[in-house]
Structures are given as C-alpha cells and as structure tokens.
Design a protein around this motif. Structure first.
Motif, PDB file in Angstrom:
ATOM      1  N   HIS A  73       0.840  -1.197   0.000  1.00 50.42           N
ATOM      2  CA  HIS A  73       0.000   0.000   0.000  1.00 50.42           C
ATOM      3  C   HIS A  73       0.878   1.252   0.000  1.00 50.42           C
ATOM      4  CE1 HIS A  73      -3.567   2.310   2.111  1.00 50.42           C
ATOM      5  NE2 HIS A  73      -3.197   2.857   0.960  1.00 50.42           N
ATOM      6  N   ILE A  74       0.769   2.032  -1.064  1.00 47.12           N
ATOM      7  CA  ILE A  74       1.465   3.310  -1.175  1.00 47.12           C
ATOM      8  C   ILE A  74       0.441   4.429  -1.019  1.00 47.12           C
ATOM      9  CG2 ILE A  74       2.788   4.845  -2.691  1.00 47.12           C
ATOM     10  CD1 ILE A  74       3.961   2.397  -4.048  1.00 47.12           C
ATOM     11  N   ALA A  75       0.754   5.419  -0.196  1.00 45.16           N
ATOM     12  CA  ALA A  75      -0.100   6.600  -0.048  1.00 45.16           C
ATOM     13  C   ALA A  75       0.723   7.829  -0.415  1.00 45.16           C
ATOM     14  CB  ALA A  75      -0.623   6.711   1.380  1.00 45.16           C
ATOM     15  N   ILE A  76       0.086   8.772  -1.091  1.00 42.83           N
ATOM     16  CA  ILE A  76       0.822   9.955  -1.556  1.00 42.83           C
ATOM     17  C   ILE A  76       0.090  11.246  -1.194  1.00 42.83           C
ATOM     18  CG2 ILE A  76       1.858  11.132  -3.534  1.00 42.83           C
ATOM     19  CD1 ILE A  76       1.972   8.493  -5.006  1.00 42.83           C
ATOM     20  N   ILE A  77       0.850  12.162  -0.574  1.00 44.32           N
ATOM     21  CA  ILE A  77       0.368  13.533  -0.348  1.00 44.32           C
ATOM     22  C   ILE A  77       0.866  14.340  -1.541  1.00 44.32           C
ATOM     23  CG2 ILE A  77       0.431  15.553   1.152  1.00 44.32           C
ATOM     24  CD1 ILE A  77       1.040  13.654   3.488  1.00 44.32           C
ATOM     25  N   MET A  78      -0.041  14.654  -2.450  1.00 40.74           N
ATOM     26  CA  MET A  78       0.319  15.314  -3.713  1.00 40.74           C
ATOM     27  C   MET A  78       0.395  16.826  -3.482  1.00 40.74           C
ATOM     28  SD  MET A  78      -2.199  13.108  -6.215  1.00 40.74           S
ATOM     29  CE  MET A  78      -3.685  13.747  -5.428  1.00 40.74           C
ATOM     30  N   ASP A  79       1.564  17.310  -3.116  1.00 38.63           N
ATOM     31  CA  ASP A  79       1.705  18.694  -2.670  1.00 38.63           C
ATOM     32  C   ASP A  79       2.557  19.515  -3.641  1.00 38.63           C
ATOM     33  OD1 ASP A  79       1.323  20.813  -0.933  1.00 38.63           O
ATOM     34  OD2 ASP A  79       3.092  20.344   0.263  1.00 38.63           O
ATOM     35  N   GLY A  80       2.234  20.798  -3.745  1.00 43.20           N
ATOM     36  CA  GLY A  80       3.083  21.716  -4.492  1.00 43.20           C
ATOM     37  C   GLY A  80       2.505  22.254  -5.787  1.00 43.20           C
ATOM     38  N   ASN A  81       1.250  21.959  -6.091  1.00 41.77           N
ATOM     39  CA  ASN A  81       0.649  22.458  -7.339  1.00 41.77           C
ATOM     40  C   ASN A  81       0.652  23.982  -7.407  1.00 41.77           C
ATOM     41  OD1 ASN A  81       0.074  19.865  -8.203  1.00 41.77           O
ATOM     42  ND2 ASN A  81      -2.054  19.899  -7.514  1.00 41.77           N
ATOM     43  N   GLY A  82       0.257  24.615  -6.300  1.00 37.52           N
ATOM     44  CA  GLY A  82       0.163  26.075  -6.277  1.00 37.52           C
ATOM     45  C   GLY A  82       1.514  26.747  -6.435  1.00 37.52           C
ATOM     46  N   ARG A  83       2.511  26.240  -5.714  1.00 38.57           N
ATOM     47  CA  ARG A  83       3.850  26.831  -5.804  1.00 38.57           C
ATOM     48  C   ARG A  83       4.483  26.587  -7.177  1.00 38.57           C
ATOM     49  NH1 ARG A  83       6.047  23.986  -0.684  1.00 38.57           N
ATOM     50  NH2 ARG A  83       4.068  22.893  -0.933  1.00 38.57           N
TER      51      ARG A  83
END
Length: 246
Positions: free
Chosen positions: A15-25
């Motif tokens: 099980h891999i979980a991802i916090i997809m962060d940084g679109n705005g920057r």
C-alpha cells in the motif's frame, strides 16, 4: 534516471499513499494562477497510477482534497471540483484498461452533487476490476475519521453490540473509512514539506516516510522508483531488533 525495471518485484510495498503537494507553488514559479498547477497535476496522477498498476502495487491512496482545503479561495475550490469531475470521466477507460478498481474515502456527501454522481458512476463501473485499488481521499481528514470511528464504536457499546473489553485494533480498523485497505507501507510527500497534514494518521503507524523536494506536477516515473527503492533498502523492524528479524 531510474526506471520501473530496477524495482525488486519481490519486495513491493502493498500500500502506497501519496500527499500530492506543491501544485500552487509550481504554478507561482511560472507566473500563473494556482489553478494552473492543479490542472497540470492531473498528468502526474495519471502517470503515477499507471506506473503503480504496471508494478502490480496492490493499493494506491492519493490525498486529493482535505477537509481543510474547503478554506481555500472559492475559485480554487470550484476549479478543483470541476477538475475532479472531468478527470473521473476522462480516466474511466484508462482505469478499466489497467484493471484498476476506484474507491473513495472522506466526507463524500460534502462534495458537489455533480462530483458525487461522477464519482459514484466510476466506482460502480470499475467495481468488477481485480487489480490495484486506487483510493481517492476527498474531503478527508484523519482526525475527523478517527472521531467518526469513536462515535460509531461508542454507540455500539451503548447498545450492547460491542463490549468495551473487546475493543482492539481490529475493531477500530473496521470502523475507519479505510476498512477495506491494509495499513500503509510507504507514504510519499512531494514539494519538500515534511508534514503529514492530517492524512491517514492511524494507518501510517509503521509506514516508511519518503519526502521529496519536487512539486507534484513534476513527479514522474523515476521519482516513484526512487521512493520505492528507498523503501526496499530500509529494514522494517516493527518494534523488533535486527537480530530477531534475521
């Protein structure tokens, strides 16, 4: 650059979980509005989902929209919801082609009706697939999830359905949004931030954490492989000593 061929198929995280962060920057660096980053983040989602399916990862959970994200500017929230609907409609064929089953966790009833309808349809149309489970965390917050589980268990104790003495980890797991998933093995967060941000707090108790200084729209195959290789090079002891494992 690393490729999928380098991954040891015998030591894959379930099980891999991802916090997809940084679109705005990512968008700001290019002199664009934040929504431009979200639009370009869709390609990273597609790329990551397909690569995980190729590796035969059992479960992939993506932090798509948190309960706190409702506090963002109205235009940004509206754009995110429209993107969700459009992406679900567009990616249905890809999900079925890759034998992927879609699920969702969070306060789904708080989403716009159109998004709820599209989500429900895609979940239904992929329900017979037997490959990877792709779970979208939408209007999700881990503290809220745990609070909800406690309330459900408390009600069952009050009604003599569950005895307090019988409350264990298994009972708690069955009352979480993620009751159909195993615990997280590998948690990835993009953008260089080193926070969990109220994501799967219970489920990542023994997860390996991997933080990468890359904004989500730029996340590609070699980044995913780097994260998995890092996971495969770590010793997972679960409280035991190295000697006990050996």
């Amino acid at each position: 650059m690393h490729t999928l061929d380098e991954v040891n198929k015998e030591k894959l995280p379930k099980h891999i979980a991802i916090i997809m962060d940084g679109n705005g920057r990512w968008a700001k660096q290019r002199g664009k509005l934040r929504v431009f980053g979200h639009e370009n983040g869709v390609e990273a989602v597609r790329n990551t989902v397909e690569n995980c399916a190729k590796l035969q990862i059992q479960c992939l959970t993506l932090y798509a929209f948190s309960t706190e994200n409702w506090n963002r500017p109205k235009v940004e929230v509206q754009t995110l919801m429209k993107l969700l609907v459009a992406s679900l409609r567009k990616e249905l064929e890809t999900l079925n082609k890759n034998n992927i089953r879609l699920k969702a966790i969070g306060k789904i009833d708080s989403l716009p009706q159109k998004a709820q309808k599209e989500l429900s349809e895609v979940i239904s149309k992929t329900s017979k697939n037997t490959g990877m489970i792709l779970t979208l965390a939408l209007s999700y917050g881990s503290r809220d999830e745990i609070k909800s589980a406690i309330k459900e268990i408390s009600t069952k104790v009050k009604n003599n359905i569950i005895s307090p003495e019988n409350i264990d980890e298994a009972v708690i797991n069955t009352h979480l949004y993620t009751h159909f998933l195993p615990d997280v093995d590998l948690l990835i967060r993009t953008s260089g931030e080193h926070r969990i941000s109220n994501f799967l707090l219970w489920q990542i108790a023994y997860a390996e954490l991997y933080f990468i200084d890359v904004f989500w729209p730029d996340f590609r195959e070699h980044h995913l492989v780097e994260a998995i290789l890092s996971y495969q090079n770590r010793e997972r002891r679960f409280g035991k000593t190295s000697e006990q494992l050996n």
